[in-house]
Design an enzyme around this catalytic site. Structure first.
Site, PDB file in Angstrom:
ATOM      1  N   THR A 138       5.337   5.683  32.891  1.00  0.00           N
ATOM      2  CA  THR A 138       6.663   5.711  32.270  1.00  0.00           C
ATOM      3  C   THR A 138       7.788   5.489  33.284  1.00  0.00           C
ATOM      4  O   THR A 138       7.742   5.993  34.398  1.00  0.00           O
ATOM      5  CB  THR A 138       6.865   7.066  31.571  1.00  0.00           C
ATOM      6  OG1 THR A 138       5.882   7.195  30.547  1.00  0.00           O
ATOM      7  CG2 THR A 138       8.249   7.173  30.951  1.00  0.00           C
ATOM      8  N   ARG A 315       1.719  44.089  10.703  1.00  0.00           N
ATOM      9  CA  ARG A 315       3.088  44.543  10.465  1.00  0.00           C
ATOM     10  C   ARG A 315       3.356  44.730   8.973  1.00  0.00           C
ATOM     11  O   ARG A 315       3.038  43.858   8.162  1.00  0.00           O
ATOM     12  CB  ARG A 315       4.048  43.502  11.031  1.00  0.00           C
ATOM     13  CG  ARG A 315       5.455  43.555  10.520  1.00  0.00           C
ATOM     14  CD  ARG A 315       6.361  44.358  11.396  1.00  0.00           C
ATOM     15  NE  ARG A 315       7.738  44.305  10.897  1.00  0.00           N
ATOM     16  CZ  ARG A 315       8.758  44.890  11.475  1.00  0.00           C
ATOM     17  NH1 ARG A 315       8.597  45.571  12.578  1.00  0.00           N
ATOM     18  NH2 ARG A 315       9.963  44.811  10.973  1.00  0.00           N
ATOM     19  N   GLU A 430       1.984  10.845  25.974  1.00  0.00           N
ATOM     20  CA  GLU A 430       0.768  10.134  25.586  1.00  0.00           C
ATOM     21  C   GLU A 430       0.952   9.383  24.264  1.00  0.00           C
ATOM     22  O   GLU A 430       0.029   9.284  23.463  1.00  0.00           O
ATOM     23  CB  GLU A 430      -0.426  11.103  25.500  1.00  0.00           C
ATOM     24  CG  GLU A 430      -1.023  11.443  26.853  1.00  0.00           C
ATOM     25  CD  GLU A 430      -1.719  10.254  27.495  1.00  0.00           C
ATOM     26  OE1 GLU A 430      -2.421   9.525  26.789  1.00  0.00           O
ATOM     27  OE2 GLU A 430      -1.536  10.056  28.699  1.00  0.00           O
TER      28      GLU A 430
END
Lengths: 651, 651
Positions: A138, A315, A430
């Site tokens: 890149t 919870r 990617e």
């Protein structure tokens, strides 16, 4: 209604999910527990980077880095290598990415683009980490459009060297993992410029070169200027950086020359004549990186979902019926709808991902000359699609998991925010997911024809238009089958034909088929009308993306169904997986209900039944939600967070 | 088609968006530029916390902290106070939250729940930051369910003191901004337990007490144990912490006693007889926090969108038509679809948010006795709904903006990942968004009746069932109007009735009306059938959330339309806002197309026209995208990031 009484349900499911490389998974799981591989908050960049490099060194003796490479003993075990890195997604993604860069990308470039000379010179060292490398593809100005890279590698026959050069600011290598600090070498992608006798020098397209970056003390070599990308949105243990080259000389042998060579006099030669074909062949050999990123991202998404589901089973909030105690979060329908369809989708993609890894393994353990280019091409498209869908799912799952755990989810000690941050860029690197979905659709539209490689948007549209008559003429049976479903008015998922896998596949295939046909038809019409081909491309781009996404869901469903039919009919594991598959299908249909209604693939009544079906399936899967996430086999250390053990739950 | 040639378009739009407190906005914008108020990466927690406290001190002389409070001169300027904190969303959200905790929440508790004694004792100091406070409501075990708080404040007549105590691990105060380090005082919400002469001590429900936490050196006072939440998913400059109380004594006057007092002998008295009514009245006075969080979150979302739109107008990728140069990202349809509908929605919510702030200002500058409880109640529901919708939008916008900027978006230097991290918890705090959407719907279903306050799920369902006959009988005209639209087959947004505001509103209202009616009907049927009321609640919860979300979109559209009709017909600013409104409406319809089709509010042809309409409107708005984000008036320093000036764009 199947009773889920089998205590070994999660074990059975885990066997299905773990698949062929179960032993590798277990080994890495143990290592994650033993080494305490969890993401950390509050380390400085230098501390985190040093920690990750040290952790990589600890992994070398485990052997799987070497399994990624062929040797005198044979072709290695690429499936194990990918699976090991995937499983690091249950640990610390910084380590996963850094390992992926070194052994997968840098190592993969040497292995797949290099020849014996390079293998001898670098293979041992890059496995043992004596040779630290990076993957310099890149550039600041060029990400997805690799063919437009500007860095040049100009051959100089007088000294038999290449001169690596960054001609413009936008040609600087950017975001490169390892470039900021640790990499001593880079696999540099650059335009190869050379002239044979009597020729003018010109570019032969992008090739890969091994370029030393730093001396033994870590200082930039002459002509190399590295810099640091600094803090990022996550992955603090990966030292991303930039590299600019000022006429850096490397020997002629620095070219990874499996697909093209330059003779001493500058003569360029390649077994593949077409520049485009050669370029895409080279890129295609690097497919393992894309497969690994999809797999590891998916693993991290499963980890995030597991944390959220376990919290929702711990919870309590607001008062429940009867005794006045508060209800578990997972007893609320909105909470079920938030998490359980994502768990189902995670199952589907995990199974599809396994299939991709197996196919990759088959191809990469065969003599390259025996690999059918068409098979490779299909795998490339599939890997691109699964990468896109799997990382999108993972990122969404991490965000949803954080939110579903409220304030607790926001605390770094509970790690969901760290996972979310680390995962975020998986949708980008990617191969940007939007580009990947288009790639999958484009391959499909052109029937995986190699001729389209390198065509610009306009050329590609004209190609499709040329093919479109044939594509449109095909495929009518599926459509027929789908139409008959409209009359079926059964409504509960227990009875409905919609829980029949052939019906499910027909709907997914029908959507894909319709989108592909209509995309082709739009291009053909446009070509007939002589509209500017680029305009056509621009105006059908969202159509293409949608076709790609529909394709991805279809192949994922097929993979899941493939896994299910291998199980004993009527077994608890199979029954559970069938419910999970149904939830995946129903929630996917619900998410795209507008499309299915608009194109008359489902009736209004059927659409309402789908909505209710998602609710009912959430209720059905609720009692086994704990088993479903236990089956992911998340290492204990990754679940050892305060919110799962503290006093946030009052009964 | 309007030509957008007016160079002052962004200025005109900005005037509309800035609204009544434009001067305050400009002052804070200047301050953001002057003080360099941008989120930072890489500071340690202590460094960031110290920085933010220092930045708060710099804001005191600006005056708006004082404007949030009444004084001898009058009721202050609450609208300016809220707008100032909102505008900090263009700067650093850590500062915004810390300022909001001090002046809005802690200060708001003193101001609205206290009486003259408390105002005299704390007001000056908390404005000037001599008195640093925190807002200790949430407990480890209790977030959204405030009535279930476990902390006790037991009155001891012998010493005329309250004893503040954390009886269980789950009663620990948690996630409290300021509690980790800076707060010297806390506004503590606790069950008030007292006995008048001859009574047994019992709880009178949750009340608020001013409790000193630390001495002048910052050490915990006896009986107080604070601890640190440490790193979080964002907001590193806010020192969130925990507080446990071990029988801490405070004087009788520590009770903020505007709505209830305890006499020396323990006799409890209140002008509001019902415990529930009193509790919800007290909570209602704290509405400003919720308004501010919605506003500031929205501002940060606009900042994120601005960064992404400007990047998309700077960065090129892949080849375009003709000359071979690469195209700007914003010229791709997928990119337009990613960002521009969010920009349109950000406009709609910004205008609705302004309306909420104005209504809040009107109420809070009036004598409390002159405020109609019904009006207050409607504002509470509206504030809850807008908070939910606006912060959800902002969080989504930040995530999408990061992704749309690819690798550049991931680097902390470009700040999108920091904004995303800071924004994430806005969907959770000051009322979890899912709970807020339900709250909006529940108020609507019960016609804002105060009688439902404090009812548990079952009681609430029974109440709705009782009312439902009336609700169902009402409202038929709208439905009629909507039906007639089905015949209209015009397809382009330029001609279609769908760009008529009355049609748009009719669709949004029709959806809301239908969802509310059917929810009520489900509850009535269930009550008739004597099904367990809690079961009914659980099974209709997702229906309620959807009704709430439909309601929010309707009131947002109304606000936007209100703003538009005040502009000169045919002016470029109005024309632009009309396009933006259409894009908001079309994309909202598209996002819920399955519902609209399923309930036959739109025909299949119309649905297809909506999809095309979104594309067309994106194309229409594309040329003014830069103006649209410029109109947000983001300070220059907030846009001074490398990705907008670097060489990532090659022409």
């Amino acid at each position: 209604m199947t009773a889920y009484t089998d205590t070994s349900l999660s074990t059975g499911l885990r066997g299905v999910l773990d698949g062929r490389w179960a032993a590798t998974r277990d080994e890495v799981r143990r290592h994650i527990d033993d080494a305490g591989l969890v993401p950390r908050a509050g380390l400085s960049l230098p501390e985190y980077r040093a920690r990750v490099l040290e952790l990589m060194r600890e992994m070398v003796p485990m052997g799987f880095p070497a399994q990624g490479f062929s040797s005198a003993d044979g072709p290695g075990d690429p499936g194990a290598a990918v699976t090991a890195i995937e499983t690091l997604g249950y640990g610390d993604l910084s380590l996963m990415v850094k390992a992926g860069v070194q052994w997968g990308l840098f190592g993969g470039a040497i292995e797949n683009l290099g020849t014996a000379r390079h293998h001898e010179e670098y293979r041992r060292g890059l496995i043992d980490l004596d040779v630290l490398g990076c993957f310099a593809m890149t550039e600041t100005g060029h990400g997805s459009n690799v063919q437009a890279l500007e860095t040049t590698a100009t051959y100089l026959p007088e000294t038999e060297e290449f001169e690596i050069h960054s001609p413009t600011p936008s040609s600087r290598k950017d975001y490169i993992g390892g470039a900021a600090e640790h990499a001593r070498y880079a696999a540099v992608f650059a335009q190869l410029v050379t002239a044979g006798p009597g020729e003018e020098p010109h570019s032969r397209g992008v090739h890969c070169f091994v370029v030393p970056l730093r001396d033994a003390d870590g200082a930039d070599l002459p002509g190399v200027v590295t810099s640091d990308c600094g803090y990022k949105g996550g992955l603090p243990g990966v030292d991303n950086g930039r590299i600019a080259f000022d006429r850096v000389r490397v020997p002629r042998t620095a070219l990874l020359d499996r697909y093209a060579g330059v003779a001493a006099d500058g003569t360029y030669s390649s077994p593949i004549e077409s520049d485009n074909r050669r370029f895409f062949t080279m890129l295609g050999t690097l497919i393992r990186g894309r497969v690994t990123v999809g797999a590891a991202g998916g693993a991290a998404g499963r980890l995030a979902l597991t944390l959220a589901v376990k919290y929702a089973l711990h919870r309590r909030q607001f008062s429940g019926p009867g005794d006045g105690g508060e209800l578990l979060l997972l007893d609320y329908r909105t909470h079920q709808r938030r998490l359980l369809p994502l768990v189902a989708r995670a199952y589907a993609f995990a199974l599809a991902q396994n299939e991709v890894v197996e196919e990759l393994h088959e191809i990469q353990t065969r003599d390259p000359d025996d690999v059918d280019p068409g098979v490779l091409r299909r795998l490339e498209a599939k890997a691109a699609g699964i990468k896109s869908g799997h990382t999108a799912l993972a990122s969404r799952a991490a965000i949803e998991a954080r939110t579903a755990c409220g304030g607790a989810g926001y605390l770094a000690e509970n790690r969901l925010s760290l996972i979310r941050d680390d995962l975020d860029v998986f949708t980008t690197f990617e191969g940007d997911n939007l580009v990947m979905a288009q790639l999958a659709a484009k391959q499909l539209l052109t029937d995986y024809a190699a001729e389209v490689d390198g065509l610009d948007a306009g050329g590609w549209v004209r190609f499709v238009a040329g093919m479109a008559r044939e594509v449109t003429a095909e495929k009518t049976g599926i459509r027929q089958l789908v139409q008959t479903l409209l009359d079926d008015s059964d409504e509960t998922p227990g009875k409905s034909a919609l829980t029949r896998p052939d019906t499910q596949l027909a709907l997914f295939r029908g959507r894909e088929d319709h989108l592909v046909r209509t995309a082709a038809a739009r291009m053909r019409r446009a070509a007939d009308d002589d509209v500017d081909a680029f305009e056509v491309f621009a105006s059908t781009q969202d159509h293409l993306v949608k076709a790609g996404e529909a394709h991805i869901e279809r192949i994922v469903l097929e993979s899941m169904q493939n896994a299910i039919v291998r199980l004993d009919a009527g077994s608890p594991v199979r029954a559970a997986l069938e419910d999970v598959r149904d939830l995946f299908v129903y929630s996917a249909l619900e998410a795209d209900l507008g499309w299915f209604l608009m194109h008359r693939f489902v009736s209004v009544e059927r659409a309402k039944a789908i909505r209710r079906g998602v609710n009912e399936l959430c209720g059905r899967v609720r009692p086994i939600a704990g088993d479903l996430v236990d089956a992911f086999g998340i290492p204990a250390v990754a679940l050892d967070v305060p919110m799962l053990t503290d006093a946030s739950s009052t009964v």
